[in-house]
Design an enzyme around this catalytic site. Structure first.
Site, PDB file in Angstrom:
ATOM      1  CG  ASP A   1      -5.003  -5.958   2.853  1.00 26.81           C
ATOM      2  OD1 ASP A   1      -5.670  -6.964   3.155  1.00 26.81           O
ATOM      3  OD2 ASP A   1      -4.735  -5.637   1.682  1.00 26.81           O
TER       4      ASP A   1
ATOM      5  CG  HIS B   1      -4.195  -1.312  -0.556  1.00 28.89           C
ATOM      6  ND1 HIS B   1      -3.816  -1.145   0.760  1.00 28.89           N
ATOM      7  CD2 HIS B   1      -4.495  -2.630  -0.692  1.00 28.89           C
ATOM      8  CE1 HIS B   1      -3.902  -2.300   1.396  1.00 28.89           C
ATOM      9  NE2 HIS B   1      -4.306  -3.224   0.529  1.00 28.89           N
TER      10      HIS B   1
ATOM     11  CB  SER C   1      -0.951  -0.041   1.214  1.00 29.26           C
ATOM     12  OG  SER C   1      -1.909   0.985   1.130  1.00 29.26           O
TER      13      SER C   1
END
EC number: 3.1.1.61
Length: 343
Positions: free
Chosen positions: A286, A192, A165
């Site tokens: 995540d 992401h 990310s």
């Protein structure tokens, strides 16, 4: 101490909305604003803000023109990006040049209210990461024409998944550029990003990787010597026959779609002990739930070390859950991947 924020935005209406958005934040102070590249460079140079929000498209150039001037300053930039093709391209280029992160402009100007919490969270995270060493832009990091490698249409028996990310795009470019052309596995990247951005990101990676990388497509098989980037707006799922299913029905997972956890829960039972997962820099957690599933099927989980991360949230979460097999620095990741693929 307040976070000193500088706003670069060509729209007077959007600048006004952004300033009102920050008025009630006791820890953020807008110290300056600009609507053009020239004024932005002068203002940032003189005021030395802690964080800059940067519009992608400006009347006399692009946000990239501003970012390049401050690539070695340590000031974190958050791109405010439109979802147009041009906006996505400039945003991905900016991330590759070291921009901290981005927030998409959804139905501006009033739609900005809907991303208020995301923007505030990223401004505060950027402040904490100010001055942190990131991948420096260089000629070697920029797109170049690479030798064409013939894709072997053989279904992969091994897979390497990268879950990433904030701060990861330039790091991922560095990693894939250092992989071998003889890559006897399938590479799956879950970064992401929203719809439109992942295609541009995949094309960017394809210019530096010795084997083809593309945005994931419905029904596509996982081949050796090939990589895919999870498509924005969908959870990337893997079927038992090692083909791709783009899940657009399942809700965003902690605000994310694609989410790494959703991919890992289907990758793990298919590849079992022949799966390596790399959890890289990023906010949140995540990858942690997915790592637990990967471990239960015998797969390996490596995490990026704190010194290499722009934000240690995702790797740190996996470490705290004691689900990692190894902690690796950014410079060690390519070799770690190739050792797994070769063994």
């Amino acid at each position: 101490m307040k976070i000193k924020l500088f706003i670069v935005e060509d729209s007077l209406v959007i600048r006004s909305i952004l300033k009102r958005m920050f008025q009630d934040e006791s820890d953020i102070e807008v110290i300056g604003e600009a609507s053009k590249v020239k004024d932005a460079i002068e203002g940032i140079s003189s005021l030395n803000p802690d964080v800059v929000t940067l519009d992608v498209i400006l009347p006399d150039g692009s946000g990239l023109d501003v970012l390049k001037k401050f690539s070695n300053s340590g000031i974190p930039f958050i791109m405010l990006s439109s979802s147009t093709t041009e906006g996505a391209q400039v945003t991905v280029d900016a991330l590759n040049y070291g921009a901290f992160d981005y927030v998409p402009k959804i139905n501006p100007p009033l739609g900005l209210i809907n991303v208020r919490e995301e923007l505030l969270k990223k401004i505060k995270a950027a402040y904490l990461a100010k001055g942190k060493i990131r991948v420096k832009p260089c000629l070697e990091c920029l797109p170049f024409k690479k030798p064409v490698v013939k894709v072997e249409k053989r279904i992969a028996n091994k897979a390497v998944a990268i879950i990433a990310s904030t701060g990861a795009p330039p790091q991922i470019r560095k990693i894939v550029s250092e992989l071998d052309s003889n890559f006897d596995a399938s590479l799956i990247i879950v970064q992401h990003m929203p719809i439109g951005f992942t295609k541009v990101f995949a094309e960017s990676l394809n210019t530096v990787c010795p084997f083809p990388i593309s945005e994931a497509e419905e029904g596509q098989s996982l081949f050796v010597n090939a990589g895919i980037v999870a498509k924005g707006g969908f959870h990337l799922r893997i079927k038992s026959d090692k083909s791709i299913y783009l899940d657009g029905k399942t809700e965003a997972y902690f605000g994310l779609r694609p989410a790494g956890d959703m991919t890992l829960e289907t990758l793990a039972p298919v590849f079992r002990e022949k799966l390596l997962v790399i959890i890289m820099t990023g906010m949140g957690s995540d990858g942690t739930n997915g790592a637990k599933i990967v471990k239960s099927f015998g797969g390996k989980v490596y995490v990026e070390d704190e010194a290499s991360c722009v934000v240690f949230g995702m790797p740190g979460s996996v470490i705290r859950a004691n689900l990692h097999d190894k902690v690796v620095s950014l410079s060690e990741i390519p070799n770690a991947i190739m050792e797994f693929v070769g063994n």
